[in-house]
Design a protein around this motif. Structure first.
Motif, mmCIF file in Angstrom:
data_model
loop_
_atom_site.group_PDB
_atom_site.id
_atom_site.type_symbol
_atom_site.label_atom_id
_atom_site.label_comp_id
_atom_site.label_asym_id
_atom_site.label_seq_id
_atom_site.Cartn_x
_atom_site.Cartn_y
_atom_site.Cartn_z
ATOM 1 N N ALA A 100 0.851 -1.197 0.000
ATOM 2 C CA ALA A 100 0.000 0.000 0.000
ATOM 3 C C ALA A 100 0.887 1.246 0.000
ATOM 4 O O ALA A 100 2.064 1.178 0.348
ATOM 5 C CB ALA A 100 -0.905 -0.001 1.227
ATOM 6 N N VAL A 147 -3.869 -2.434 -5.057
ATOM 7 C CA VAL A 147 -2.623 -2.512 -4.295
ATOM 8 C C VAL A 147 -1.461 -2.443 -5.272
ATOM 9 O O VAL A 147 -1.662 -2.340 -6.486
ATOM 10 C CB VAL A 147 -2.547 -3.813 -3.460
ATOM 11 C CG1 VAL A 147 -3.579 -3.817 -2.359
ATOM 12 C CG2 VAL A 147 -2.694 -5.036 -4.356
ATOM 13 N N ALA A 157 0.136 -4.062 2.544
ATOM 14 C CA ALA A 157 -1.290 -3.721 2.483
ATOM 15 C C ALA A 157 -2.085 -4.666 3.384
ATOM 16 O O ALA A 157 -1.730 -5.821 3.546
ATOM 17 C CB ALA A 157 -1.786 -3.823 1.047
#
Ligand code: MN
Ligand code: MN
Length: 464
Positions: free
Chosen positions: A140, A165, A239
């Motif tokens: 992320a 992502v 992420a």
């Protein structure tokens, strides 16, 4: 002198409290993937609990009296909270300190380029990471982009279910014969940490059409130009959310336990402290520990001393000597994660002096490397006081060194606070796979750290 596992002693009601605290902590780290996000959450929590901005009090010429709660947001990257005590500040404070930056990968200043119709962001890693661990996994992008007009755009992409992502690619094993003969340090080089961010060309462009399309999206979604990367701080982190780990759900697998697993209970202990304390209480959440505590937001900066000076002048007639006494007479828990004993890598530890998952909050009398080089060695008399406080409060604790002698080492923020002459010891929570994208902690250790901090705030007093 084996220490007991904390889980065995919990009542049904206590198990519920352990779980509730773990849930609240997961929420904190899910929303605090960068130092800036942690400061934002801390400031919100402080304000909601009656803390006032010390800068506003200073501007108004207002006084701070016993029981008052104040905070200071330092450049959106470090944060301090205080509860004024009954006794003069010169008798010292009970201080909790932890850091809120974590190892990660930062985006370079001139990052965006295209290669074979794939758009990339070039990066520079931050802190001590094993670079090979950060490839082929969902990543992320968090941070800020500051525009020339003074406005700041906040970025957080890759956390919500519907978000895209990002990823850094690795070489397939079929073609990795050469790569696999390299040592772990060079199997993925620093300059190979290039983040893939797009692959769809803009129809109207001929050259660098994918990059052009990405710039179009940045313009449309965030109102930023390529040159705005020059004044951006974008951090690449794993992420997704923290997860319960183990069939018994006794552990938490997450990014950034180092050192938010100490920062959160420290902050929460100040927020949950009831009434007016005997001595002034303080919590410092600091930035830049992972790169040596340097810079204007690191512990080596004078920001903490300066804010204590402001507090002093709001509480009493300011005196330079009084300020020095306040710092020198303080007691501090410098909290940072400790390496948990890992049976898979047993030879890296010395078993009698290692931290174990589930055996409570951990104390390191000293850290450093080789012959204790660079260590802030806590005084025996101070440790005796801490032992008494923890035993009286029924807190599970253990003591440890960071691995076996001469294998490596590390440091924390303790020695910078020790410069003032205060009593300070390293304490914190044991972590498996420290500095990996996903680290492991025990919920029991997190809870015992919180109990430890509350007891310390209430009962710590001048030593001797
Ligand atoms: Mn740390
Ligand atoms: Mn660290």
């Amino acid at each position: 002198m084996e220490r007991k596992n904390a889980w065995a002693a919990y009542s049904r009601a206590e198990l519920d409290r352990v779980e509730a605290f773990a849930r609240a902590y997961c929420d904190f780290i899910d929303h605090g993937k960068t130092e800036r996000e942690c400061v934002q959450t801390a400031e919100r929590a402080a304000r909601a609990n009656g803390y006032e901005d010390i800068r506003r009090l200073v501007a108004k010429g207002a006084r701070v009296s016993a029981g008052d709660r104040v905070y200071c947001n330092w450049m959106n990257k470090s944060f301090m909270m205080f509860i004024a005590g009954r006794r003069p500040l010169s008798e010292g404070m009970n201080i909790l300190g932890a850091h809120i930056d974590s190892p990660r990968i930062d985006v370079k200043q001139n990052p965006l380029y295209e290669e074979e119709q794939i758009a990339y962001l070039d990066t520079h890693y931050y802190g001590g990471i094993k670079k090979y661990q950060w490839v082929a996994m969902p990543l992320a992008l968090h941070g800020v982009i500051a525009r020339k007009d003074g406005s700041v755009v906040t970025v957080a992409i890759g956390e919500d279910e519907g978000d895209p992502v990002f990823c850094i690619s690795d070489l397939l094993p079929h073609l990795a014969q050469e790569q696999m003969t390299k040592d772990a340090k060079s199997v993925i080089e620093g300059e190979a940490l290039n983040l893939i961010i797009g692959s769809k060309p803009a129809a109207e462009e001929e050259k660098d059409a994918v990059k052009a399309a990405i710039l179009g999206i940045l313009k449309e979604k965030y109102g930023v130009e390529e040159e705005d990367f020059l004044s951006a701080e974008l951090e690449i982190v794993p992420a997704g959310k923290a997860r319960d780990m183990g069939l018994d759900r006794s552990m938490i697998l997450a990014y950034g336990h180092d050192d938010r697993v100490c920062a959160y209970p420290s902050m929460q202990a100040l927020i949950d402290f009831e009434g007016t304390p005997e001595y002034t209480l303080c919590c410092i959440l600091t930035d830049k520990e992972e790169i040596g505590s340097v810079g204007a937001t690191g512990m080596d900066s004078h920001f903490f001393e300066n804010v204590v000076a402001e507090l002093y002048s709001c509480m009493e007639d300011y005196s330079e000597l009084g300020l020095r006494r306040a710092l020198a007479n303080s007691r501090m828990l410098s909290s940072d994660v400790s390496a948990a004993f890992d049976p898979n890598f047993a030879s890296a530890f010395e078993k009698k002096n290692a931290a174990y998952l589930g055996r409570g909050v951990c104390f390191n009398k000293y850290t450093g490397s080789r012959g204790k080089s660079g260590s802030s060695d806590a005084n025996a008399e101070y440790i005796a006081c801490i032992r008494r406080i923890l035993d009286d409060a029924g807190v599970a604790f253990q003591t440890a060194e960071l691995g076996r002698v001469d294998l490596g080492g590390g440091g924390t923020i303790a020695y910078m606070c020790a410069k003032y002459g205060m009593n300070v010891i390293d304490s914190g929570v044991a972590v498996l796979s420290m500095h990996a994208p996903y680290e492991v902690i025990s919920k029991a250790d997190l809870y015992e750290a919180y109990k430890c901090y509350l007891a310390f705030l209430r009962d710590a007093a001048p030593v001797g």
